[in-house]
Design a protein around this motif. Structure first.
Motif, PDB file in Angstrom:
ATOM      1  N   ALA A  37       0.795  -1.348  -0.022  1.00  0.00           N
ATOM      2  CA  ALA A  37       0.047   0.172  -0.121  1.00  0.00           C
ATOM      3  C   ALA A  37       0.955   1.178   0.023  1.00  0.00           C
ATOM      4  N   VAL A  38       2.003   1.069   0.799  1.00  0.00           N
ATOM      5  CA  VAL A  38       2.869   2.414   0.670  1.00  0.00           C
ATOM      6  C   VAL A  38       3.668   2.722  -0.521  1.00  0.00           C
ATOM      7  N   VAL A  39       3.870   1.616  -1.106  1.00  0.00           N
ATOM      8  CA  VAL A  39       4.547   1.820  -2.642  1.00  0.00           C
ATOM      9  C   VAL A  39       3.398   2.004  -3.517  1.00  0.00           C
ATOM     10  N   GLY A  40       2.465   1.562  -3.519  1.00  0.00           N
ATOM     11  CA  GLY A  40       1.090   1.753  -4.290  1.00  0.00           C
ATOM     12  C   GLY A  40       0.808   3.412  -4.397  1.00  0.00           C
ATOM     13  N   PHE A  41       0.832   3.882  -2.964  1.00  0.00           N
ATOM     14  CA  PHE A  41       0.634   5.124  -2.930  1.00  0.00           C
ATOM     15  C   PHE A  41       1.404   6.091  -3.713  1.00  0.00           C
ATOM     16  N   PHE A  42       2.802   5.785  -3.632  1.00  0.00           N
ATOM     17  CA  PHE A  42       3.578   6.590  -4.420  1.00  0.00           C
ATOM     18  C   PHE A  42       3.493   6.477  -5.889  1.00  0.00           C
ATOM     19  N   LEU A  43       3.354   5.180  -6.342  1.00  0.00           N
ATOM     20  CA  LEU A  43       3.290   4.919  -7.688  1.00  0.00           C
ATOM     21  C   LEU A  43       1.932   5.423  -8.228  1.00  0.00           C
TER      22      LEU A  43
END
Length: 162
Positions: free
Chosen positions: A90-96
């Motif tokens: 989710a953290v990675v997805g937030f930035f992508l």
């Protein structure tokens, strides 16, 4: 204490409340911090009393935000490691993919990992839907806490007018 300070503090609280729903900034911390700024600007007993109440509300909300949804997911059979991996994605997805990447990454990761574990759609979807409910509960607790802090501050402002 000036009305301009109250307006700026209230505006910061509103921004923080939006930050609870749209995870761009730490919303609850901003609401609590605005109360601290107000108390520092006032430098009196009522200001510090309101800040103390806000701090207690913040602490209770923070504990409830992590305790209640986690317990619910555990009862649904979603393991801690699944949640940890889903949160990392989710953290990675937030930035992508801004705004939608975090919830989408969380939900898809829980589903995929539960599907691998159970090898059937129904069980995986049951766990995923419980995870979605838990995230919604967490957000609701945080939003309720922000509203409670703003209400405590509002009462403090009304009581100290004049």
């Amino acid at each position: 204490m000036t009305i301009a300070t109250d307006v700026v503090v209230f505006a910061a609280m509103l921004v923080g409340t939006v930050g609870v729903v749209v995870p761009v900034l730490p919303g609850l911390v901003v609401v609590w911090g605005a109360t601290l700024v107000w108390a520092i600007a006032r430098q009196d007993g009522p200001g510090w009393l309101v800040f103390g109440v806000a701090t207690v509300l913040y602490a209770v909300g923070l504990v409830a935000k992590y305790l209640l949804p986690g317990r619910r997911m555990k009862q649904a059979g979603v393991d801690g490691p699944v949640v940890a991996v889903a949160l990392a994605v989710a953290v990675v997805g937030f930035f992508l993919v801004p705004v939608v990447g975090a919830p989408l990454g969380f939900v898809l990761t829980v589903y995929v990992l539960e599907r691998v574990k159970h090898r059937e759609h129904a069980a995986a979807w049951r766990a995923t839907s419980q995870s979605i409910r838990a995230v919604a509960l967490s957000m609701g607790i945080e939003l309720g806490t922000a509203f409670a802090i703003i209400a405590a501050w509002g009462v403090g402002v009304l009581v100290t007018l004049g």
